[in-house]
Structures are given as structure tokens and as C-alpha cells.
Design a protein around this motif. Structure first.
Motif, PDB file in Angstrom:
ATOM      1  N   ALA A 270      37.844  32.078  41.921  1.00 15.36           N
ATOM      2  CA  ALA A 270      36.405  31.859  41.834  1.00 15.36           C
ATOM      3  C   ALA A 270      36.086  30.497  42.470  1.00 15.36           C
ATOM      4  N   PRO A 271      34.852  30.278  42.889  1.00 11.84           N
ATOM      5  CA  PRO A 271      34.499  29.019  43.554  1.00 11.84           C
ATOM      6  C   PRO A 271      34.895  27.758  42.788  1.00 11.84           C
ATOM      7  N   LEU A 272      34.811  27.777  41.486  1.00 13.79           N
ATOM      8  CA  LEU A 272      35.206  26.609  40.694  1.00 13.79           C
ATOM      9  C   LEU A 272      36.638  26.734  40.165  1.00 13.79           C
ATOM     10  N   GLY A 273      37.355  27.763  40.600  1.00 15.78           N
ATOM     11  CA  GLY A 273      38.755  27.930  40.231  1.00 15.78           C
ATOM     12  C   GLY A 273      39.001  28.706  38.959  1.00 15.78           C
ATOM     13  N   ASP A 274      37.954  29.161  38.294  1.00 17.16           N
ATOM     14  CA  ASP A 274      38.133  29.886  37.043  1.00 17.16           C
ATOM     15  C   ASP A 274      37.174  31.059  37.018  1.00 17.16           C
ATOM     16  N   PRO A 275      37.578  32.284  36.948  1.00 17.28           N
ATOM     17  CA  PRO A 275      38.916  32.816  36.717  1.00 17.28           C
ATOM     18  C   PRO A 275      39.703  33.039  38.013  1.00 17.28           C
ATOM     19  N   ILE A 276      40.932  33.486  37.838  1.00 16.15           N
ATOM     20  CA  ILE A 276      41.833  33.833  38.933  1.00 16.15           C
ATOM     21  C   ILE A 276      41.943  35.356  38.942  1.00 16.15           C
ATOM     22  N   GLU A 277      41.762  35.961  40.113  1.00 16.25           N
ATOM     23  CA  GLU A 277      41.886  37.417  40.208  1.00 16.25           C
ATOM     24  C   GLU A 277      43.252  37.760  40.784  1.00 16.25           C
ATOM     25  N   VAL A 278      43.981  38.628  40.091  1.00 13.55           N
ATOM     26  CA  VAL A 278      45.334  39.010  40.503  1.00 13.55           C
ATOM     27  C   VAL A 278      45.465  40.524  40.540  1.00 13.55           C
ATOM     28  N   ASN A 279      46.437  40.999  41.290  1.00 12.82           N
ATOM     29  CA  ASN A 279      46.833  42.405  41.261  1.00 12.82           C
ATOM     30  C   ASN A 279      48.141  42.464  40.491  1.00 12.82           C
ATOM     31  N   VAL A 280      48.173  43.304  39.473  1.00 10.34           N
ATOM     32  CA  VAL A 280      49.372  43.478  38.666  1.00 10.34           C
ATOM     33  C   VAL A 280      49.473  44.947  38.271  1.00 10.34           C
ATOM     34  N   ARG A 281      50.646  45.530  38.488  1.00  9.79           N
ATOM     35  CA  ARG A 281      50.903  46.930  38.137  1.00  9.79           C
ATOM     36  C   ARG A 281      49.872  47.891  38.725  1.00  9.79           C
ATOM     37  N   GLY A 282      49.378  47.578  39.928  1.00 14.88           N
ATOM     38  CA  GLY A 282      48.477  48.484  40.619  1.00 14.88           C
ATOM     39  C   GLY A 282      47.006  48.361  40.266  1.00 14.88           C
ATOM     40  N   TYR A 283      46.610  47.366  39.497  1.00 19.33           N
ATOM     41  CA  TYR A 283      45.190  47.177  39.212  1.00 19.33           C
ATOM     42  C   TYR A 283      44.815  45.713  39.322  1.00 19.33           C
ATOM     43  N   GLU A 284      43.506  45.465  39.426  1.00 25.13           N
ATOM     44  CA  GLU A 284      43.002  44.101  39.555  1.00 25.13           C
ATOM     45  C   GLU A 284      42.669  43.553  38.180  1.00 25.13           C
ATOM     46  N   LEU A 285      42.992  42.283  37.975  1.00 22.44           N
ATOM     47  CA  LEU A 285      42.820  41.646  36.683  1.00 22.44           C
ATOM     48  C   LEU A 285      42.319  40.231  36.892  1.00 22.44           C
ATOM     49  N   SER A 286      41.351  39.801  36.108  1.00 20.99           N
ATOM     50  CA  SER A 286      40.877  38.417  36.152  1.00 20.99           C
ATOM     51  C   SER A 286      41.417  37.686  34.944  1.00 20.99           C
ATOM     52  N   ILE A 287      41.992  36.516  35.200  1.00 21.95           N
ATOM     53  CA  ILE A 287      42.632  35.727  34.148  1.00 21.95           C
ATOM     54  C   ILE A 287      42.016  34.335  34.116  1.00 21.95           C
ATOM     55  N   ARG A 288      41.740  33.822  32.942  1.00 22.75           N
ATOM     56  CA  ARG A 288      41.256  32.451  32.788  1.00 22.75           C
ATOM     57  C   ARG A 288      42.350  31.473  33.184  1.00 22.75           C
ATOM     58  N   LYS A 289      41.943  30.286  33.634  1.00 23.37           N
ATOM     59  CA  LYS A 289      42.921  29.257  33.992  1.00 23.37           C
ATOM     60  C   LYS A 289      43.773  28.878  32.788  1.00 23.37           C
ATOM     61  N   SER A 290      43.166  28.819  31.621  1.00 25.23           N
ATOM     62  CA  SER A 290      43.924  28.438  30.420  1.00 25.23           C
ATOM     63  C   SER A 290      45.014  29.465  30.097  1.00 25.23           C
ATOM     64  N   ASP A 291      44.740  30.742  30.358  1.00 30.85           N
ATOM     65  CA  ASP A 291      45.757  31.777  30.145  1.00 30.85           C
ATOM     66  C   ASP A 291      46.809  31.737  31.246  1.00 30.85           C
ATOM     67  N   ALA A 292      46.377  31.464  32.494  1.00 27.45           N
ATOM     68  CA  ALA A 292      47.309  31.399  33.618  1.00 27.45           C
ATOM     69  C   ALA A 292      48.313  30.259  33.462  1.00 27.45           C
ATOM     70  N   GLU A 293      47.934  29.187  32.766  1.00 31.59           N
ATOM     71  CA  GLU A 293      48.851  28.078  32.517  1.00 31.59           C
ATOM     72  C   GLU A 293      50.016  28.480  31.621  1.00 31.59           C
ATOM     73  N   MET A 294      49.850  29.535  30.837  1.00 30.62           N
ATOM     74  CA  MET A 294      50.893  29.992  29.916  1.00 30.62           C
ATOM     75  C   MET A 294      51.873  30.951  30.555  1.00 30.62           C
ATOM     76  N   ILE A 295      51.639  31.314  31.824  1.00 27.27           N
ATOM     77  CA  ILE A 295      52.487  32.280  32.506  1.00 27.27           C
ATOM     78  C   ILE A 295      53.380  31.541  33.492  1.00 27.27           C
ATOM     79  N   GLU A 296      54.659  31.427  33.171  1.00 29.85           N
ATOM     80  CA  GLU A 296      55.644  30.770  34.031  1.00 29.85           C
ATOM     81  C   GLU A 296      56.129  31.764  35.080  1.00 29.85           C
ATOM     82  N   ILE A 297      56.161  31.322  36.344  1.00 27.43           N
ATOM     83  CA  ILE A 297      56.541  32.217  37.432  1.00 27.43           C
ATOM     84  C   ILE A 297      57.720  31.666  38.222  1.00 27.43           C
ATOM     85  N   VAL A 298      58.315  32.546  39.025  1.00 21.85           N
ATOM     86  CA  VAL A 298      59.416  32.170  39.929  1.00 21.85           C
ATOM     87  C   VAL A 298      58.884  32.211  41.335  1.00 21.85           C
TER      88      VAL A 298
END
Length: 73
Positions: free
Chosen positions: A45-73
Motif C-alpha cells: 500500500a502507498p504507506l506500506g500497510d498492508p502488504i498484499e501477498v500470494n500464498v497457496r494460490g490466493y491473494e492475502l493482505s497482511i498488516r505490517k505488525s503481523d508480517a513482522e511475526m513471520i520469519e522467512i528464508v
């Protein structure tokens, strides 16, 4: 530790670990974001919140606060 919130548009990442407790962690898992799943960062989003992702074949919007809890490789 790199989190989903730190990734850029167009990146593809694999979820390594979910942080957080109780209801928040459960809600993230219910959205389909679990260990080992591939996530594609589609839009910010223009201000960086939320983040739109594709996961398991569908689109999902996630808050920045929730995205901080997801550790990635």
C-alpha cells in the motif's frame, strides 16, 4: 532474522518460523501461512500497510505488525 515485512515487492520467500502467541499466531496460521509455505510479495500500500501477498494460490493482505511475526528464508 529476516521477516516478511522487510521483503520487497516481487520477492518470493519461504516461511521459516512463526513468532507470536496465542490468537495472533493462530490467525496467521488460519490464513494459510505455515512453516515451509512459499509466499510471493505482490504489492505494498502507498504507506506500506498492508502488504498484499500470494500464498497457496490466493491473494492475502497482511498488516505490517503481523508480517513482522513471520520469519522467512
Amino acid at each position: 532474522m529476516k521477516t516478511l515485512q522487510q521483503s520487497k515487492v516481487g520477492d518470493t520467500a519461504v516461511v521459516k518460523k512463526l513468532h507470536g502467541d496465542g490468537a495472533v499466531r493462530r490467525r496467521i496460521m488460519d490464513m494459510g501461512i505455515t512453516k515451509g509455505v512459499e509466499v510471493y510479495i505482490r504489492k505494498l500500500a502507498p504507506l506500506g500497510d498492508p502488504i498484499e501477498v500470494n500464498v497457496r494460490g490466493y491473494e492475502l493482505s497482511i498488516r505490517k505488525s503481523d508480517a513482522e511475526m513471520i520469519e522467512i528464508v
